[in-house]
Design a protein around this motif. Sequence first.
Motif, mmCIF file in Angstrom:
data_model
loop_
_atom_site.group_PDB
_atom_site.id
_atom_site.type_symbol
_atom_site.label_atom_id
_atom_site.label_comp_id
_atom_site.label_asym_id
_atom_site.label_seq_id
_atom_site.Cartn_x
_atom_site.Cartn_y
_atom_site.Cartn_z
ATOM 1 N N ARG A 190 27.633 35.863 53.260
ATOM 2 C CA ARG A 190 28.554 34.721 53.321
ATOM 3 C C ARG A 190 28.711 34.209 54.764
ATOM 4 N N ASP A 191 28.620 35.105 55.742
ATOM 5 C CA ASP A 191 28.707 34.685 57.148
ATOM 6 C C ASP A 191 27.553 33.758 57.499
ATOM 7 N N ILE A 192 26.367 34.102 57.009
ATOM 8 C CA ILE A 192 25.188 33.255 57.253
ATOM 9 C C ILE A 192 25.388 31.902 56.575
ATOM 10 N N GLU A 193 25.911 31.949 55.350
ATOM 11 C CA GLU A 193 26.144 30.709 54.602
ATOM 12 C C GLU A 193 27.153 29.812 55.327
ATOM 13 N N GLN A 194 28.254 30.402 55.772
ATOM 14 C CA GLN A 194 29.290 29.599 56.456
ATOM 15 C C GLN A 194 28.743 28.951 57.718
ATOM 16 N N GLU A 195 27.963 29.725 58.475
ATOM 17 C CA GLU A 195 27.399 29.173 59.713
ATOM 18 C C GLU A 195 26.448 28.015 59.404
ATOM 19 N N ALA A 196 25.641 28.180 58.360
ATOM 20 C CA ALA A 196 24.698 27.120 58.004
ATOM 21 C C ALA A 196 25.445 25.872 57.513
ATOM 22 N N ARG A 197 26.465 26.076 56.691
ATOM 23 C CA ARG A 197 27.210 24.925 56.142
ATOM 24 C C ARG A 197 27.896 24.123 57.247
ATOM 25 N N ALA A 198 28.275 24.814 58.307
ATOM 26 C CA ALA A 198 28.970 24.136 59.401
ATOM 27 C C ALA A 198 28.064 23.144 60.120
ATOM 28 N N HIS A 199 26.753 23.309 59.943
ATOM 29 C CA HIS A 199 25.823 22.454 60.686
ATOM 30 C C HIS A 199 24.917 21.622 59.791
ATOM 31 N N TYR A 200 25.019 21.816 58.475
ATOM 32 C CA TYR A 200 24.110 21.124 57.554
ATOM 33 C C TYR A 200 24.893 20.652 56.343
ATOM 34 N N GLY A 201 24.822 19.347 56.063
ATOM 35 C CA GLY A 201 25.597 18.801 54.961
ATOM 36 C C GLY A 201 24.791 18.543 53.697
ATOM 37 N N GLY A 202 23.496 18.858 53.718
ATOM 38 C CA GLY A 202 22.649 18.665 52.539
ATOM 39 C C GLY A 202 22.906 19.742 51.498
ATOM 40 N N LYS A 203 21.999 19.822 50.530
ATOM 41 C CA LYS A 203 22.153 20.800 49.451
ATOM 42 C C LYS A 203 21.622 22.145 49.948
ATOM 43 N N LEU A 204 22.518 23.093 50.097
ATOM 44 C CA LEU A 204 22.175 24.379 50.722
ATOM 45 C C LEU A 204 22.285 25.517 49.721
ATOM 46 N N PHE A 205 21.279 26.394 49.741
ATOM 47 C CA PHE A 205 21.302 27.579 48.885
ATOM 48 C C PHE A 205 20.930 28.795 49.722
#
Lengths: 332, 332
Positions: B285-300
Amino acid sequence: MELIFLGTSSGSPTKSRNVSGLALKKVGARPWILIDCGEATQHRLLHTPLSLNNLHAICITHVHGDHCYGLPGLLASAAMAGRTAPLTIIGPAGLQGWIAATQQATHLTLPYSLHFIDVAALTGVVAMEGFNISALPLSHRVPSFGYEFVETGLPRKLDVAKLKADGIEPGPLWGRLQRGEVVTLANGRVLDGHDYQLAMRVPRKVIIGGDNDNPALLAECVHSANVLVHEATFTLAIANKVGPGPQHSSAMAIAQFAAEASVPNLILTHFSPRYKDGGPGISIRDIEQEARAHYGGKLFLARDLEVFHLNREGELSRMQDGSPAFAGMTAR
Amino acid sequence: MELIFLGTSSGSPTKSRNVSGLALKKVGARPWILIDCGEATQHRLLHTPLSLNNLHAICITHVHGDHCYGLPGLLASAAMAGRTAPLTIIGPAGLQGWIAATQQATHLTLPYSLHFIDVAALTGVVAMEGFNISALPLSHRVPSFGYEFVETGLPRKLDVAKLKADGIEPGPLWGRLQRGEVVTLANGRVLDGHDYQLAMRVPRKVIIGGDNDNPALLAECVHSANVLVHEATFTLAIANKVGPGPQHSSAMAIAQFAAEASVPNLILTHFSPRYKDGGPGISIRDIEQEARAHYGGKLFLARDLEVFHLNREGELSRMQDGSPAFAGMTAR
């Protein structure tokens, strides 16, 4: 002593059975020995309490992939887990070159040394902590070996009768001799403690076979063994159908041998993937029934992640889920 | 198009995540392509409907063991499953020698041929059934590559405007041109059907990265891609703690790149085993949160044995257990 089966399938993995791998250790001790290392042996280990840092030796029975393709990954993961202690690998000489070629091709650097022992040239015993290991030539498509494990480090008591016969009077000297010290008496006489020690019981002995179509090759070593672990790849009917090529033992062949040799405990493993664990069609139960028809001793058909316990009296039992021996084991 | 993740852990397997392996196929088609083949990839395949007999190509991103140690066992099991069709392997040249050394050391004979393609020397595309494959050089401790998959075999329609402009009258001739035939007219004029075909839609494109510390290397190819699958081995904090040695991407680095490049769908994978799937401590989840903070596209964030479906409109979705895409998938 404890046996933990990591893989019980022959050739290819199935959903419930991995290819060959078996761990041997003393109950409560940390060091353990791995016999065969098929692909994904390290994956199976994740479901046991065994640590790659406490692995003292790997014994490979023969070079077929289902017995050794897990080596590179296991060695790499041991490196990533911070292992620095040297690791002994006993096996066919060709493995050493293959591991070296693998390390070179895949840029694998190990922070610990590998100590290779060519099983074909092994005549005496290899002394590891807790066990003396020796090799047993078998018969297969490629050179194949079984391994004999005899426990060492048994508690010992003083041979009082011998001490008295040698005129050595009771006193602090006896304690030093019991600890195995070499003692020089005032008169210059030298006594070695080992000469005055008696084993408190017969050491336990386990024989673990590799792929083998001729169980009789184990006749000499097996007569004093507590446990024989041996392949039973096929039932006789399928073995005859498959033909002589694969050079495996049928359930009948190994069961008859174990009966004639009065083996008290027999664990069968290395089952062809065509035998299912249940349902319609041929199943592992067919192998079991054929073996039981020819062998009246204590018979087990191994499953992955099963723990067997050999007590000091030489009685073998399959541990049940939830028993102390399963501490650290996770669901299959 | 379908992506089936077979392993999403970096370096070593965990109880829930295997090392790298990813299957790509067209929905409903039998042929499939494997990208990377970490140890126990064949074990993961047992829980999917994918058959080793329908595997058309294996693309290996680099020689590190967690991306290729599953090759020998997978090749051996394909042999045991009766495969006879040639198999294409695209990867670093050193793999060919390693496979040959492995075959020799372990007496592995394959009843099918291997067609090796050195990825470092690959300049054009490799045409497989359903996909054109090309290679993308990346940056890692050893030569590492990504792979671009562009779908082929799209339905085509006749370019009626061009036919009319060229003075070709409607008739049975149009049908032959639509099938791609080369036709010679009575007056000697030669027409090639391919010149009169129009793709009915833009072919879908998926990019699958190998280990890589420089996402910008993918900038050129990624702008028309529907999906980017890329490693996010660490969060930035851990990446800085581990230091520059491993040459991996942080979640922030790949997310920032994907945002700047307007990648519509980003799937992250290859997570360090230190990130757990839940519980206390650092987690995926830490990796996911960091990625979401910088990318607004569809992330999995990929999990093992997950199926992703890319529809004809370029929309990517994670399939739920029980959906048709999961037919043949068994419980993790």
